[in-house]
Design a protein around this motif. Structure first.
Motif, short mmCIF file in Angstrom:
data_model
loop_
_atom_site.label_atom_id
_atom_site.label_comp_id
_atom_site.label_asym_id
_atom_site.label_seq_id
_atom_site.Cartn_x
_atom_site.Cartn_y
_atom_site.Cartn_z
N GLN A 1 0.85 -1.19 0.00
CA GLN A 1 0.00 0.00 0.00
C GLN A 1 0.89 1.25 0.00
N VAL A 2 0.27 2.35 -0.36
CA VAL A 2 1.02 3.61 -0.42
C VAL A 2 1.28 4.12 0.99
N GLN A 3 2.52 4.54 1.20
CA GLN A 3 2.88 5.17 2.47
C GLN A 3 3.70 6.42 2.21
N LEU A 4 3.36 7.46 2.91
CA LEU A 4 4.15 8.69 2.93
C LEU A 4 4.53 8.94 4.38
N VAL A 5 5.82 9.03 4.63
CA VAL A 5 6.30 9.16 6.01
C VAL A 5 7.15 10.41 6.13
N GLU A 6 6.62 11.39 6.89
CA GLU A 6 7.36 12.65 7.11
C GLU A 6 8.31 12.52 8.28
N SER A 7 9.37 13.30 8.23
CA SER A 7 10.31 13.38 9.34
C SER A 7 10.99 14.74 9.30
N GLY A 8 11.67 15.08 10.40
CA GLY A 8 12.45 16.32 10.44
C GLY A 8 11.82 17.45 11.21
N GLY A 9 10.60 17.25 11.70
CA GLY A 9 9.98 18.30 12.49
C GLY A 9 10.65 18.44 13.85
N GLY A 10 10.26 19.49 14.56
CA GLY A 10 10.83 19.70 15.89
C GLY A 10 10.56 21.09 16.38
N LEU A 11 11.29 21.45 17.44
CA LEU A 11 11.18 22.77 18.07
C LEU A 11 12.38 23.61 17.65
N VAL A 12 12.12 24.82 17.19
CA VAL A 12 13.20 25.70 16.74
C VAL A 12 12.85 27.13 17.14
N GLN A 13 13.86 27.94 17.37
CA GLN A 13 13.62 29.35 17.68
C GLN A 13 13.32 30.14 16.41
N ALA A 14 12.60 31.22 16.58
CA ALA A 14 12.32 32.10 15.45
C ALA A 14 13.62 32.50 14.76
N GLY A 15 13.59 32.49 13.44
CA GLY A 15 14.78 32.78 12.66
C GLY A 15 15.59 31.56 12.29
N GLY A 16 15.26 30.44 12.90
CA GLY A 16 15.99 29.21 12.65
C GLY A 16 15.50 28.48 11.41
N SER A 17 16.07 27.29 11.21
CA SER A 17 15.77 26.49 10.02
C SER A 17 15.46 25.05 10.40
N GLU A 110 -7.32 17.38 -4.45
CA GLU A 110 -6.72 16.78 -5.63
C GLU A 110 -5.51 15.90 -5.29
N TYR A 111 -5.22 15.80 -4.01
CA TYR A 111 -4.15 14.93 -3.54
C TYR A 111 -4.76 13.64 -3.01
N ASP A 112 -4.26 12.52 -3.53
CA ASP A 112 -4.84 11.22 -3.19
C ASP A 112 -4.26 10.61 -1.92
N TYR A 113 -2.99 10.86 -1.67
CA TYR A 113 -2.31 10.20 -0.56
C TYR A 113 -1.68 11.23 0.37
N TRP A 114 -1.72 10.92 1.67
CA TRP A 114 -1.24 11.84 2.69
C TRP A 114 -0.38 11.11 3.71
N GLY A 115 0.60 11.81 4.23
CA GLY A 115 1.37 11.29 5.34
C GLY A 115 0.66 11.56 6.66
N GLN A 116 1.29 11.12 7.74
CA GLN A 116 0.68 11.26 9.07
C GLN A 116 0.99 12.62 9.71
N GLY A 117 1.93 13.33 9.14
CA GLY A 117 2.25 14.67 9.63
C GLY A 117 3.43 14.68 10.58
N THR A 118 4.12 15.82 10.62
CA THR A 118 5.21 16.03 11.55
C THR A 118 5.05 17.42 12.16
N GLN A 119 5.24 17.52 13.47
CA GLN A 119 5.01 18.78 14.17
C GLN A 119 6.20 19.71 14.04
N VAL A 120 5.92 20.94 13.68
CA VAL A 120 6.93 22.00 13.67
C VAL A 120 6.46 23.08 14.64
N THR A 121 7.31 23.39 15.60
CA THR A 121 6.99 24.42 16.58
C THR A 121 8.10 25.47 16.57
N VAL A 122 7.71 26.72 16.35
CA VAL A 122 8.66 27.82 16.31
C VAL A 122 8.39 28.73 17.50
#
Length: 124
Positions: A1-17, A110-122
């Motif tokens: 089955q189709v899977q989309l797996v996000e990663s890389g989210g996290g907590l960062v200060q304003a101005g960060g990347s 119009e998007y058929d498949y979605w990942g579960q999401g990753t949290q980004v907090t600034v």
């Protein structure tokens, strides 16, 4: 089955990347437009960026233009979102999505498949 797996989210200060990744499996990746959306608490899911099947064209929401960059590596079945100069208002759950289209779209349905999401907090 189709899977989309996000990663890389996290907590960062304003101005960060941060750099988000979305690894896809179970689909012919190069046949799909890929998009990033986000949803903040109490708000509707909104379009962030999209990229055509071979990366020839990219599109951005006005709110992120000049700060975010979407890219893809079809050999790795992965789409990326490089986020620079982050602001507190960028805080949200970020989702990647796949649309079986030739041209990019910002339309959620119009998007058929979605990942579960990753949290980004600034933080400010």
């Amino acid at each position: 089955q189709v899977q989309l797996v996000e990663s890389g989210g996290g907590l960062v200060q304003a101005g960060g990347s941060l750099r988000l990744s979305c690894a896809a499996s179970g689909l012919t990746f190069s046949s799909y437009v890929m998009g990033w959306f986000r949803q903040a608490p109490g708000k509707e899911r909104e379009f962030v960026a999209s990229i055509t099947r071979h990366g020839g064209s990219t599109y951005y929401a006005d709110s992120v233009k000049g700060r975010f960059t979407i890219s893809r590596d079809n050999a790795k079945n992965t789409v990326y979102l490089q986020m620079n100069s982050l602001k507190p208002e960028d805080t949200a759950v970020y989702y990647c999505a796949a649309a079986p289209r030739y041209s990019s779209t910002f339309k959620f349905n119009e998007y058929d498949y979605w990942g579960q999401g990753t949290q980004v907090t600034v933080s400010s």
